[in-house]
Each structure stands twice: as C-alpha cells, then as structure tokens.
Design a protein around this motif. Structure first.
Motif, PDB file in Angstrom:
ATOM      1  N   GLY A   1      -6.527  -7.180 -13.286  1.00 54.53           N
ATOM      2  CA  GLY A   1      -6.168  -7.965 -12.113  1.00 54.53           C
ATOM      3  C   GLY A   1      -5.279  -7.242 -11.129  1.00 54.53           C
ATOM      4  N   ASP A   2      -4.641  -6.149 -11.545  1.00 49.16           N
ATOM      5  CA  ASP A   2      -3.824  -5.389 -10.607  1.00 49.16           C
ATOM      6  C   ASP A   2      -4.709  -4.759  -9.537  1.00 49.16           C
ATOM      7  OD1 ASP A   2      -1.636  -6.067 -12.079  1.00 49.16           O
ATOM      8  OD2 ASP A   2      -1.190  -4.050 -12.811  1.00 49.16           O
ATOM      9  N   LEU A   3      -4.124  -4.478  -8.398  1.00 46.45           N
ATOM     10  CA  LEU A   3      -4.841  -3.872  -7.288  1.00 46.45           C
ATOM     11  C   LEU A   3      -4.700  -2.356  -7.366  1.00 46.45           C
ATOM     12  CD1 LEU A   3      -3.375  -6.262  -4.565  1.00 46.45           C
ATOM     13  CD2 LEU A   3      -5.480  -6.565  -5.879  1.00 46.45           C
ATOM     14  N   ILE A   4      -5.739  -1.651  -6.967  1.00 47.71           N
ATOM     15  CA  ILE A   4      -5.725  -0.190  -6.987  1.00 47.71           C
ATOM     16  C   ILE A   4      -5.652   0.306  -5.551  1.00 47.71           C
ATOM     17  CG2 ILE A   4      -6.936   1.903  -7.709  1.00 47.71           C
ATOM     18  CD1 ILE A   4      -8.441   0.193  -9.768  1.00 47.71           C
ATOM     19  N   TYR A   5      -4.675   1.189  -5.300  1.00 44.12           N
ATOM     20  CA  TYR A   5      -4.489   1.748  -3.962  1.00 44.12           C
ATOM     21  C   TYR A   5      -4.570   3.274  -4.010  1.00 44.12           C
ATOM     22  CZ  TYR A   5      -2.851  -2.677  -1.942  1.00 44.12           C
ATOM     23  OH  TYR A   5      -2.761  -3.966  -1.475  1.00 44.12           O
ATOM     24  N   LEU A   6      -5.031   3.819  -2.906  1.00 49.87           N
ATOM     25  CA  LEU A   6      -4.979   5.259  -2.687  1.00 49.87           C
ATOM     26  C   LEU A   6      -3.870   5.541  -1.683  1.00 49.87           C
ATOM     27  CD1 LEU A   6      -6.059   8.199  -2.757  1.00 49.87           C
ATOM     28  CD2 LEU A   6      -7.650   7.528  -0.933  1.00 49.87           C
TER      29      LEU A   6
ATOM     30  N   SER B   1      -2.560  16.118  -1.982  1.00 52.06           N
ATOM     31  CA  SER B   1      -1.611  15.155  -1.405  1.00 52.06           C
ATOM     32  C   SER B   1      -2.109  13.726  -1.499  1.00 52.06           C
ATOM     33  CB  SER B   1      -1.308  15.518   0.058  1.00 52.06           C
ATOM     34  OG  SER B   1      -1.011  16.886   0.185  1.00 52.06           O
ATOM     35  N   ARG B   2      -2.718  13.383  -2.631  1.00 54.81           N
ATOM     36  CA  ARG B   2      -3.209  12.017  -2.834  1.00 54.81           C
ATOM     37  C   ARG B   2      -2.790  11.529  -4.221  1.00 54.81           C
ATOM     38  NH1 ARG B   2      -9.245  11.820  -2.452  1.00 54.81           N
ATOM     39  NH2 ARG B   2      -9.101  13.895  -3.392  1.00 54.81           N
ATOM     40  N   VAL B   3      -2.485  10.232  -4.297  1.00 50.76           N
ATOM     41  CA  VAL B   3      -2.045   9.606  -5.544  1.00 50.76           C
ATOM     42  C   VAL B   3      -2.702   8.240  -5.659  1.00 50.76           C
ATOM     43  CG1 VAL B   3      -0.050   8.710  -6.818  1.00 50.76           C
ATOM     44  CG2 VAL B   3       0.171  10.818  -5.489  1.00 50.76           C
ATOM     45  N   VAL B   4      -3.174   7.915  -6.859  1.00 50.40           N
ATOM     46  CA  VAL B   4      -3.711   6.589  -7.147  1.00 50.40           C
ATOM     47  C   VAL B   4      -2.605   5.764  -7.797  1.00 50.40           C
ATOM     48  CG1 VAL B   4      -5.272   5.282  -8.630  1.00 50.40           C
ATOM     49  CG2 VAL B   4      -6.113   7.267  -7.385  1.00 50.40           C
ATOM     50  N   VAL B   5      -2.342   4.581  -7.261  1.00 53.36           N
ATOM     51  CA  VAL B   5      -1.345   3.684  -7.846  1.00 53.36           C
ATOM     52  C   VAL B   5      -1.978   2.317  -8.084  1.00 53.36           C
ATOM     53  CG1 VAL B   5       0.555   4.872  -6.687  1.00 53.36           C
ATOM     54  CG2 VAL B   5      -0.452   2.845  -5.625  1.00 53.36           C
ATOM     55  N   SER B   6      -1.429   1.596  -9.035  1.00 47.85           N
ATOM     56  CA  SER B   6      -1.826   0.198  -9.229  1.00 47.85           C
ATOM     57  C   SER B   6      -0.640  -0.693  -8.896  1.00 47.85           C
ATOM     58  CB  SER B   6      -2.303  -0.046 -10.664  1.00 47.85           C
ATOM     59  OG  SER B   6      -1.280   0.233 -11.604  1.00 47.85           O
ATOM     60  N   VAL B   7      -0.953  -1.865  -8.369  1.00 42.78           N
ATOM     61  CA  VAL B   7       0.078  -2.780  -7.865  1.00 42.78           C
ATOM     62  C   VAL B   7      -0.223  -4.177  -8.384  1.00 42.78           C
ATOM     63  CG1 VAL B   7       1.136  -3.776  -5.797  1.00 42.78           C
ATOM     64  CG2 VAL B   7       0.359  -1.390  -5.776  1.00 42.78           C
ATOM     65  N   ALA B   8       0.790  -4.825  -8.946  1.00 44.44           N
ATOM     66  CA  ALA B   8       0.622  -6.206  -9.385  1.00 44.44           C
ATOM     67  C   ALA B   8       0.353  -7.095  -8.179  1.00 44.44           C
ATOM     68  CB  ALA B   8       1.870  -6.680 -10.122  1.00 44.44           C
ATOM     69  N   ALA B   9      -0.463  -8.127  -8.384  1.00 46.25           N
ATOM     70  CA  ALA B   9      -0.853  -9.003  -7.276  1.00 46.25           C
ATOM     71  C   ALA B   9       0.367  -9.606  -6.584  1.00 46.25           C
ATOM     72  CB  ALA B   9      -1.782 -10.107  -7.793  1.00 46.25           C
ATOM     73  N   GLU B  10       1.379  -9.958  -7.388  1.00 50.62           N
ATOM     74  CA  GLU B  10       2.561 -10.573  -6.800  1.00 50.62           C
ATOM     75  C   GLU B  10       3.412  -9.583  -5.998  1.00 50.62           C
ATOM     76  OE1 GLU B  10       3.459  -9.794 -11.219  1.00 50.62           O
ATOM     77  OE2 GLU B  10       1.785 -10.479  -9.967  1.00 50.62           O
ATOM     78  N   GLN B  11       3.139  -8.294  -6.154  1.00 50.00           N
ATOM     79  CA  GLN B  11       3.871  -7.268  -5.414  1.00 50.00           C
ATOM     80  C   GLN B  11       3.086  -6.746  -4.217  1.00 50.00           C
ATOM     81  OE1 GLN B  11       6.892  -6.528  -5.683  1.00 50.00           O
ATOM     82  NE2 GLN B  11       7.594  -5.939  -7.718  1.00 50.00           N
ATOM     83  N   GLN B  12       1.877  -7.242  -4.006  1.00 52.16           N
ATOM     84  CA  GLN B  12       1.021  -6.695  -2.967  1.00 52.16           C
ATOM     85  C   GLN B  12       1.679  -6.744  -1.587  1.00 52.16           C
ATOM     86  OE1 GLN B  12      -2.766  -8.677  -2.411  1.00 52.16           O
ATOM     87  NE2 GLN B  12      -3.580  -7.020  -1.138  1.00 52.16           N
TER      88      GLN B  12
END
Length: 758
Positions: free
Chosen positions: A596-601, A696-707
């Motif tokens: 359920g976490d979101l994936i960002y570049l 210079s790129r990183v993949v992070v995941s973010v909890a929905a409540e922190q979006q």
C-alpha cells in the motif's frame, strides 16, 4: 652489529657482484641501477640490490603513480593522520573515538593461488588496522572475475571466496558487505581488494615510526620462512604463462596466529612503551625497517641471525624480503624489554630482539657476524630517494568509437519483451543476489553488524568492542566501482564511483566522511593504460573535493594485464567511510510487507542506456559512453534524501545503479517480500526509463499518510520527483502487465549464482 659474535658458520661470499642484467631480472631498470651505485658510492652486492629491487618496485614505491596521487584532496578537520604516512587512514568520529580504515589489493597472488592469495589479503589489511592501535570491527571486499562459464573462473571464485571466509571467520571479524562483478577482461587477472575498519581512542593511536638511539627493535608474531620472497616485485609485473613458477611469491596465512597477534599487539600498545610499530606486509623486514627509520630520521642495526626462521640456512636477502604473514616490527623504550617479552610469552608468540635504533639514518644488516648490507633508509622509501616518474599517456582510439554511440541505433524494448529483459537482468551474475558468496562469510560475529536482517545500500556497524567507550553511533561503510563506466570514460566513471559510494551511505542514513581507494590498472608503461589512470585520478579527485570526502590513503595495483587478455578494465575501487550519529536515522531498502505504500522516483530520468548492463549484456553492444552524470544534480539529490530520512518522510530508500530503475524496485520488493506496480513515463524510451543507468536517482517508498507531507517537502527542494507506482502484496507489474510473478522472481534472483557455481 657491534655486539654480534662471529659463529662457526661459513662466511657469506658476496662475489661476484651483480650486473645490469642481474638488476634487470630483479625488475631494476638500467638507469635505476646506476642511481643505486651513485647512492651507495659503490656497486651493490646481491642483498643490497635485492633490497632496492623490492623497495623501488611499483608495489612499494608507487614510482609511476605518486605524482598523480599527490593531487588528490587529503585534508579535512576530521583527518588525524596524513594520507599514506601511517599503516592506515585515521578519521575522527567524535566522542574521543577515531576510525582507522583502508583497502588494499592481493590481485596477483589470488590469480596464482586464490585461496591463500585472498586469505592473506584479509590478514594483511587487518594488521594494517590493529597496528594503529585500533580493534578491527568490520570487513568488506571488492572482487572481479572473468567469464563465469569458464571452469578456471569458477575455480578462482571458489578459492577466493573460501579464502576470505575461512580467514575472516576464524579471525573473528564480520564481513558485512562488498561487491562482485564479472567480465571477460578479468579472465587472467582477477581483482581481490580487501577493506577493513577498526576503532581506537584518539589519544591511543600507535605510529609507524622509529627513533631514540639505543631503543630495542623487536620482530614479533610468526617465524620467517621463504614464502612471499620477491612478492612485491611479482606484484609489479604482468601475469604471464611463467607466473606459475613464482608460487613461492604467494604468502601463506594463519588466522588463529593473527588473532593472538591482534590481542598481543593491542596489549603492548596500551602499555605506552611502544615507540613505533608496523605490519610486515610487502617486502617484509626491509620495508618495515626502512620506512620506520626514514620517518623517524634514525637508523637501525639488525642482526638477522636473531630472526626466528622456519627454514635453515636462509640467505640474508631471503630473510629480509620474506613476506611471511602475521609478523610485526616493534620499537620500544629501552629498559621495557621484559614487559613486552612477557606479554608475547603470555600469548605464546615469537618476540625476538633483532636490533636497536641508531642515529646513522642507515640500515646495517648482519648475518653470521658479517655486515651483509649497508643502505640509507631515506633513499629506499616513497617520498625519499625512491624514483618518481611521470609517464607518457594518450587517449586510446576506442574511446572515440564509444563516443559515437547513438541510442537510436538500438530498438526500444517492446512490452512483449519486458519479461525476457527482466529475467536476464535479475539472473545476471553482475546483478543477482550474492547469497552464494555471503553465506560463506560470518557477518554476525562480534554482534555489531546492524545490516544482516535489515538490508540497506551500505553496511551499518555499531561502534563497540573491548576497551571502546559505550556509544550509540555507527560507522557506515561501502565499496563501489562500476569498471564498465570507467572503461568508457575514466574521468566520469571515477566520479560516478565516488558519487555512488556517497549515495549508498546517504540512502542508509549516514554522512559521508572520507575515502580510501584501490586503483587497479594495467601496465603503466603502456601510454593508453596510463591515460586511464591519470584521467581516473583526476575524476576521483574532483568528486572527492565536491563531496568533501578526502582520500586517507589506499593502494595502487598496476600490471593487471596479460598478453592474452590485455589490461583489465580500469577499476578505481572506492572504499568510503560514513558516520551515523543517531541509530533512529537508519534507513533500509526493503518495501514494507503490508503493502500500500507509494513508490516515488527522486531525480531526473534520462533517455540514456549507455554502458548499462541491459545494453552491454542483453543487447550485446559493448561500445558506448559512461551513463549520464551531473555532479551538481547528484549533490542536490543526496542532500534531499538526507533530509527526507531525518524528517521521517520515507519508509525506504534504494539508489538506482546496476540494472536501472526496474532492478532497484525489484530488489526493494524482494527484500520486503512484496510486489509492485509501476508505470513508465511516456516522455522517455521504455528501456531507458526501466533499465538505463543514468545517475543521481533514488527509489523511495512513502506511507500513504505521509504522502502530502512528502510532496510538500519535495516541492520546496526543486528536485525532480514523480510517483511511479505502489507497493503491492505480490508480483512485478509494469504498465499493467505482469512481468514476473513473485514466485518466479525471488528464486531467479537468489539462486542464479549458486546454480552457475554448482
């Protein structure tokens, strides 16, 4: 030696004196031979010529590299030892503690006898750490091998991994990470680079020096044998078919002896009576006596009869040049001999006084009561009288061909082919899990490793151990270099090596502090090879200045070259030290299993597949430039990730490197036992977006409540970012298409290397 009595042994015949041809066979050039005669004021005898041959070898003198190494940044407020002047680098980590760390190669020995070559590489680098008074707490290694389909490569890999594992496990220091790559350029010359780090209280650091007329000189540890004689010279020449005749130049290690030596060494340093101490690595006794004497601007008088030996009737040059392992040279305060002897007796180790310090600044060696060598210490060593060369260099012709690469010459990957590419990359030896390797290493001994059950881009090791004040801080360490990038553009490739090391530390929650390097190249007398070296040093220096990570020292390994395969890819391995003050900043790469976490570049995608594993091994295009890299963008991305971690806005972070974005996301999913669903950006080619290795790129995941908080923060940074998908319970989905199921991906990734080795 003034108090040496002649024995009944026969007198050593010093005639006939060696010729220019003898010198050439020992690796001494004709003009260097003439220089030796000028220094001595006479022709050297064979023992003296042997001394100069090893001390002026590339391995010991850095004669073809030092002029460029001096251009590297070597100062910061945290640096406690000048680069190259002590056994290892030393960096202040606060609270009265310092970290000693270093990386060194054992390439040539490992090519001939992989088990002992790798084992003694581990032993040697750890001795460099504890001769500083530091207790080793962690090890890494950086390895390169040839084509894994070749039985020889698999034999070398088995031997090296077993040698590292057996020595490190028995010695009791955890191996907490590393890297391994395969390419046919390493078929003849594997690279085995060993890294170690230890902790010492700032005021209790031991120095590699000698002074005080009359102070006794001891050799401690193992007895001296004929193993490793002319090992330094052997490491300063190309590998050839005749190299197998030089197996005696490969040392033999004993990790249990080294463990005893570690404890005894730290105990004698703690007495405060040690003037100086140095590991006997390359060139053995002659290297330690000359370097310590030159640094302290004193001399020594040494009785070789008193050196404990394993073989009878060893010639003077054999005793002086032997590289038998687990030995130290120690200079102590006069009158404290009994205390030092008692400590080594307790640990059941050899401790023999073999000489004393003089004010002559010369080294006088005796055998059977006869003076067998009389040489000036200063003229033997790096920074003293050892020769220094600035070789000719020129850009290789192939570099211009690499520049001509056009991405349009390669068709984009269609949707129907995504599964094939994903399968190829996740099972490729350069990307797949190193499980087959690291399962042979003890990563938990000492209970300081914070990375075993929580994977991250760099290793995290808590600062703790016997005699170390309690601390919550950790060191964060990594070794990095993509030699394919360096081969394509050594200036940019070396910058990327520094940048990726820093990125790995930042993504783990650490702050990069300093660098040690292991510069692996071919024959420096080949102008094209030397061009690689010069450009790589320039690029590394610029990157280290921008990242404020000074170079504390390291190692240069030339002559990684053969007539069959030519030179290896230029491989300037970066060992980087970082610091994590607060364990709450620890960041891992795994997605959270709940999903359920979101994936960002974070960072800008590029229409770039240059030098990627996808282009090189899947598309079979070998000629392309280094990946897109902008150092200012890199610095900005890393600064942003640091803040995201401290502000607790992300749940995971993983840098994009080998295999591109797809592999980074897949690794995070497999580490968390999850799946993912991502969507590519139509502004970019699919293969470039998913498999390109632009930096210079990183993949992070973010909890929905922190979006919301995450996106608001990112808007203020002006760094490119985009939501690319979501963490899912299972399967790898790209653009709505299941590329691999979880049931397929994990075994593919985890077992690929083991299947090849089986």
């Amino acid at each position: 030696m003034p108090h040496v009595n002649a024995t009944e042994q026969p007198q050593i015949n010093l005639d006939p004196l060696p010729t220019v041809e003898t010198a050439r066979k020992l690796g001494v050039l004709p003009d260097e031979f003439e220089r030796i005669i000028a220094i001595l004021g006479r022709q050297p005898n064979f023992t003296e010529l042997s001394i100069f041959s090893v001390m002026w070898s590339e391995h010991c003198s850095y004669k073809n590299s030092i002029v460029w190494l001096k251009t590297l940044p070597r100062d910061s407020e945290r640096m406690l030892a000048k680069a190259g002047e002590e056994n290892a680098g030393l960096v202040d980590i606060g609270d009265g503690l310092a970290c000693s760390f270093k990386i060194e190669s054992h390439n040539h020995p490992s090519a001939l006898e992989p088990y002992q070559g790798a084992a003694t590489g581990v032993g040697g680098i750890n001795r460099d750490i504890f001769t500083m008074g530091a207790r080793p707490i962690a090890q890494l290694n950086s390895l390169r091998f040839g084509d894994l389909t070749l039985p020889k490569t698999r034999r070398l890999l088995r031997g090296v991994v077993k040698g590292i594992g057996d020595y490190g496990n028995a010695f009791g220091i955890p191996t907490v990470g590393g890297e391994i790559y395969f390419d046919e350029c390493y078929n003849t010359n594997p690279l085995v680079n060993a890294f170690s780090a230890g902790i010492v209280e700032v005021g209790k650091v031991a120095k590699a020096t000698s002074y005080g007329v009359g102070n006794p000189v001891f050799i401690v540890g193992s007895a001296t044998g004929k193993d490793g004689i002319h090992g330094a010279t052997f490491a300063s020449e190309d590998i050839t078919a005749a190299s197998t005749d030089k197996l005696p130049a490969v040392q033999v290690g004993d990790p249990f002896m080294e463990k005893l030596l570690l404890e005894a060494t730290l105990e004698i340093i703690a007495t405060g009576y040690v003037i100086g101490i140095q590991d006997m690595g390359a060139a053995g006794i002659i290297c330690s006596t000359s370097e310590m004497s030159a640094k302290g601007e004193h001399g020594m008088i040494i009785d070789l009869d008193k050196v404990p030996t394993r073989q009878t009737n060893m010639a003077p040059f054999e005793i002086l040049l032997s590289e038998s392992q687990e030995r130290m040279l120690v200079v102590i305060e006069k009158g404290k001999e009994g205390i030092i002897q008692g400590i080594f007796d307790k640990w059941d180790l050899h401790c023999a006084q073999i000489g004393e310090v003089t004010d002559t600044q010369r080294l006088h060696f005796y055998r059977y009561g006869q003076l067998v060598a009389d040489v000036p210490a200063h003229d033997l060593v790096l920074g003293g009288g050892a020769p220094q060369y600035r070789r000719d260099y020129k850009e290789p012709a192939y570099i211009n061909e690499f520049r001509k690469f056009q991405i349009a010459s390669v068709p984009d990957v269609p949707a129907a082919e995504l599964s094939a590419v994903a399968t190829h990359l996740l099972s490729h030896p350069n990307i797949c899990s190193r499980q087959w390797v690291y399962q042979q290493y003890d990563s938990m001994v000492g209970t300081s490793n914070r990375s075993t059950n929580a994977p991250s881009d760099a290793a995290v090791v808590r600062v703790k151990g016997a005699g170390i004040p309690k601390s919550e801080k950790s060191i964060v360490i990594t070794v990095d270099c993509n030699s394919r990038y360096v081969n394509a553009n050594p200036y940019v490739g070396a910058q990327i090596a520094v940048a990726e090391a820093a990125r790995n530390i930042v993504c783990t929650g650490g702050e990069p502090l300093a660098v040690t390097n292991n510069l692996n190249f071919g024959n420096p007398y080949v102008p094209e090879v030397y061009w690689h070296f010069v450009e790589a040093v320039k690029g590394m220096g610029e990157a280290c200045r921008r990242f404020e990570t000074p170079v504390t020292g390291g190692n240069v390994s030339f002559y990684n070259q053969s007539s069959d395969d030519g030179p290896v890819f230029p491989t300037p391995t970066i060992g980087m030290l970082g610091l994590m003050e607060n364990p709450d900043n620890r960041m891992t790469l795994n997605f959270r299993p709940a999903g359920g976490d979101l994936i960002y570049l974070i960072g800008s995608p590029q229409n770039d597949i240059a030098s990627s594993e996808y282009l090189y091994s899947y598309r079979k295009v070998k000629a392309s430039p280094a990946p897109a890299f902008d150092i200012e963008q890199e610095l900005a991305v890393q600064a942003t990730v640091k803040q995201l971690i401290t502000k607790k806005l992300i749940a995971s972070a993983h840098d994009i490197s080998d295999g591109g974005l797809f592999v980074a996301v897949a690794e995070s999913a497999m580490a968390g036992n999850t799946g993912f669903a991502i969507t590519t950006d139509g502004d970019y080619r699919t293969d470039a977006y998913l498999f390109g290795e632009s930096q210079s790129r990183v993949v992070v995941s973010v909890a929905a409540e922190q979006q919301s908080a995450f996106e608001q923060f990112m808007e203020r940074t002006h760094i490119a970012y985009s939501q690319i998908g979501n963490v899912t319970p299972a399967d790898f989905v790209v653009n709505g298409q299941t590329v691999l199921t979880s049931a397929e991906a994990a075994p593919l990734y985890n077992n690929a290397l083991g299947k090849i080795m089986a």
